[in-house]
Design a protein around this motif. Structure first.
Motif, short mmCIF file in Angstrom:
data_model
loop_
_atom_site.label_atom_id
_atom_site.label_comp_id
_atom_site.label_asym_id
_atom_site.label_seq_id
_atom_site.Cartn_x
_atom_site.Cartn_y
_atom_site.Cartn_z
N PHE A 38 0.83 -1.20 0.00
CA PHE A 38 0.00 0.00 0.00
C PHE A 38 0.87 1.25 0.00
O PHE A 38 0.59 2.21 -0.73
CB PHE A 38 -0.96 0.00 1.20
CG PHE A 38 -1.92 1.16 1.17
CD1 PHE A 38 -2.91 1.23 0.20
CD2 PHE A 38 -1.82 2.18 2.10
CE1 PHE A 38 -3.79 2.30 0.16
CE2 PHE A 38 -2.71 3.25 2.07
CZ PHE A 38 -3.69 3.31 1.10
N ALA A 39 1.96 1.25 0.79
CA ALA A 39 2.86 2.41 0.83
C ALA A 39 3.47 2.66 -0.56
O ALA A 39 3.58 3.81 -1.00
CB ALA A 39 3.96 2.19 1.86
N TRP A 40 3.87 1.60 -1.25
CA TRP A 40 4.41 1.74 -2.61
C TRP A 40 3.35 2.33 -3.55
O TRP A 40 3.64 3.24 -4.32
CB TRP A 40 4.88 0.38 -3.12
CG TRP A 40 5.34 0.41 -4.54
CD1 TRP A 40 6.57 0.78 -5.00
CD2 TRP A 40 4.55 0.09 -5.70
NE1 TRP A 40 6.61 0.70 -6.38
CE2 TRP A 40 5.37 0.28 -6.83
CE3 TRP A 40 3.24 -0.34 -5.88
CZ2 TRP A 40 4.92 0.05 -8.12
CZ3 TRP A 40 2.79 -0.56 -7.17
CH2 TRP A 40 3.63 -0.37 -8.27
N PHE A 41 2.14 1.79 -3.47
CA PHE A 41 1.02 2.25 -4.29
C PHE A 41 0.79 3.75 -4.08
O PHE A 41 0.67 4.52 -5.03
CB PHE A 41 -0.20 1.42 -3.86
CG PHE A 41 -1.49 1.78 -4.50
CD1 PHE A 41 -1.84 1.29 -5.74
CD2 PHE A 41 -2.41 2.58 -3.83
CE1 PHE A 41 -3.06 1.60 -6.31
CE2 PHE A 41 -3.63 2.89 -4.40
CZ PHE A 41 -3.95 2.40 -5.64
N VAL A 42 0.75 4.18 -2.82
CA VAL A 42 0.54 5.60 -2.50
C VAL A 42 1.69 6.45 -3.03
O VAL A 42 1.47 7.52 -3.60
CB VAL A 42 0.35 5.78 -0.98
CG1 VAL A 42 0.39 7.25 -0.58
CG2 VAL A 42 -0.95 5.13 -0.52
N GLU A 43 2.92 5.98 -2.87
CA GLU A 43 4.09 6.74 -3.33
C GLU A 43 4.11 6.88 -4.85
O GLU A 43 4.43 7.95 -5.38
CB GLU A 43 5.37 6.07 -2.85
CG GLU A 43 6.65 6.71 -3.36
CD GLU A 43 6.81 8.19 -3.01
OE1 GLU A 43 7.59 8.88 -3.70
OE2 GLU A 43 6.17 8.68 -2.05
N MET A 44 3.77 5.82 -5.58
CA MET A 44 3.75 5.90 -7.05
C MET A 44 2.75 6.96 -7.52
O MET A 44 3.00 7.70 -8.45
CB MET A 44 3.39 4.55 -7.67
CG MET A 44 4.45 3.48 -7.52
SD MET A 44 6.02 3.91 -8.30
CE MET A 44 7.00 4.41 -6.91
N ARG A 45 1.62 7.05 -6.86
CA ARG A 45 0.62 8.03 -7.24
C ARG A 45 1.00 9.43 -6.77
O ARG A 45 0.72 10.41 -7.46
CB ARG A 45 -0.75 7.60 -6.76
CG ARG A 45 -1.31 6.56 -7.71
CD ARG A 45 -2.14 5.51 -7.05
NE ARG A 45 -2.56 4.52 -8.05
CZ ARG A 45 -1.82 3.48 -8.43
NH1 ARG A 45 -0.61 3.30 -7.94
NH2 ARG A 45 -2.27 2.62 -9.31
N ARG A 46 1.66 9.53 -5.64
CA ARG A 46 2.12 10.84 -5.16
C ARG A 46 3.08 11.47 -6.15
O ARG A 46 3.07 12.68 -6.36
CB ARG A 46 2.79 10.70 -3.78
CG ARG A 46 3.15 12.08 -3.18
CD ARG A 46 4.17 11.97 -2.06
NE ARG A 46 5.43 11.38 -2.48
CZ ARG A 46 6.36 11.99 -3.23
NH1 ARG A 46 6.18 13.22 -3.67
NH2 ARG A 46 7.48 11.37 -3.56
N ARG A 47 3.88 10.65 -6.81
CA ARG A 47 4.86 11.16 -7.78
C ARG A 47 4.19 11.86 -8.97
O ARG A 47 4.84 12.67 -9.63
CB ARG A 47 5.76 10.04 -8.27
CG ARG A 47 6.71 9.56 -7.22
CD ARG A 47 7.61 8.48 -7.75
NE ARG A 47 8.45 7.97 -6.68
CZ ARG A 47 9.33 7.01 -6.85
NH1 ARG A 47 9.49 6.45 -8.05
NH2 ARG A 47 10.05 6.59 -5.84
N VAL A 48 2.94 11.51 -9.25
CA VAL A 48 2.21 12.21 -10.32
C VAL A 48 1.11 13.08 -9.72
O VAL A 48 0.12 13.39 -10.37
CB VAL A 48 1.64 11.23 -11.38
CG1 VAL A 48 2.77 10.60 -12.19
CG2 VAL A 48 0.73 10.20 -10.77
N GLU A 49 1.34 13.51 -8.49
CA GLU A 49 0.47 14.45 -7.78
C GLU A 49 -0.95 13.96 -7.55
O GLU A 49 -1.90 14.72 -7.59
CB GLU A 49 0.47 15.82 -8.46
CG GLU A 49 1.85 16.46 -8.45
CD GLU A 49 1.81 17.87 -8.96
OE1 GLU A 49 1.10 18.70 -8.36
OE2 GLU A 49 2.49 18.14 -9.96
#
Length: 184
Positions: A38-49
């Motif tokens: 879940f942390a990876w999933f959130v981080e990947m999306r954070r990178r594209v705002e």
């Protein structure tokens, strides 16, 4: 505004574009196991705002706050992740979809626009954004949520029919589906 999407194509491509033109998105997602995933999933999306909120009791309040600030909320809404969805007719059969998008629109006054991001399989994506759905109050709040949710399901049918091979929902949706996902 509230963008509602079925799991068609690549919605993250559309989210990255909206952020690039000044409209970063906020969404909710089911908490995945293990927590590192879940942390990876959130981080990947954070990178594209894309701001990802975990599905929880407090998510609705956070989304209402985002809408009150003029933000854009994007919700994939063809899966009843929590299990308390609104009954609708979907492709001619009874199914449940999340009531959150309708609830948010009715409570905030924000327009709700169905959309999908299609992959052309040549490295490009096409967005189809539909006109805002009717969200006027007409009676009991529960009935209004049901009516708006049915409008969402109707719009999703059209969006999915445009590219059924790009629809990816890997769980039973219909009341007549068995526990293993096979249709009866």
């Amino acid at each position: 505004m509230i963008l509602v999407l079925p799991h068609v194509g690549c919605w993250e491509a559309g989210a990255a574009w909206t952020a690039s033109v000044g409209y970063p998105l906020t969404t909710v997602a089911e908490v995945l196991e293990p927590p590192e995933l879940f942390a990876w999933f959130v981080e990947m999306r954070r990178r594209v705002e894309i701001t990802v909120l975990p599905v929880s009791a407090s998510a609705a309040g956070a989304l209402l706050g985002e809408l009150a600030r003029g933000g854009v909320v994007a919700l994939l809404a063809d899966r009843d992740v929590v299990g308390d969805g609104v009954p609708v007719e979907f492709f001619g059969e009874r199914a449940r979809i999340p009531g959150g998008p309708a609830l948010l629109a009715l409570r905030s006054g924000a327009p709700i626009l169905p959309c999908a991001i299609y992959d052309d399989h040549a490295g490009r994506y096409t967005a189809e954004v539909r006109e805002a759905l009717p969200t006027e109050r007409s009676g009991r709040f529960r009935d209004d949520v049901a009516a708006v949710s049915q409008e969402i399901a109707n719009a999703f049918e059209d969006l999915i029919r445009a590219a059924p091979d790009q629809w990816h929902v890997f769980q039973p949706l219909w009341a007549e589906s068995s526990s293993n996902g096979a249709r009866r």
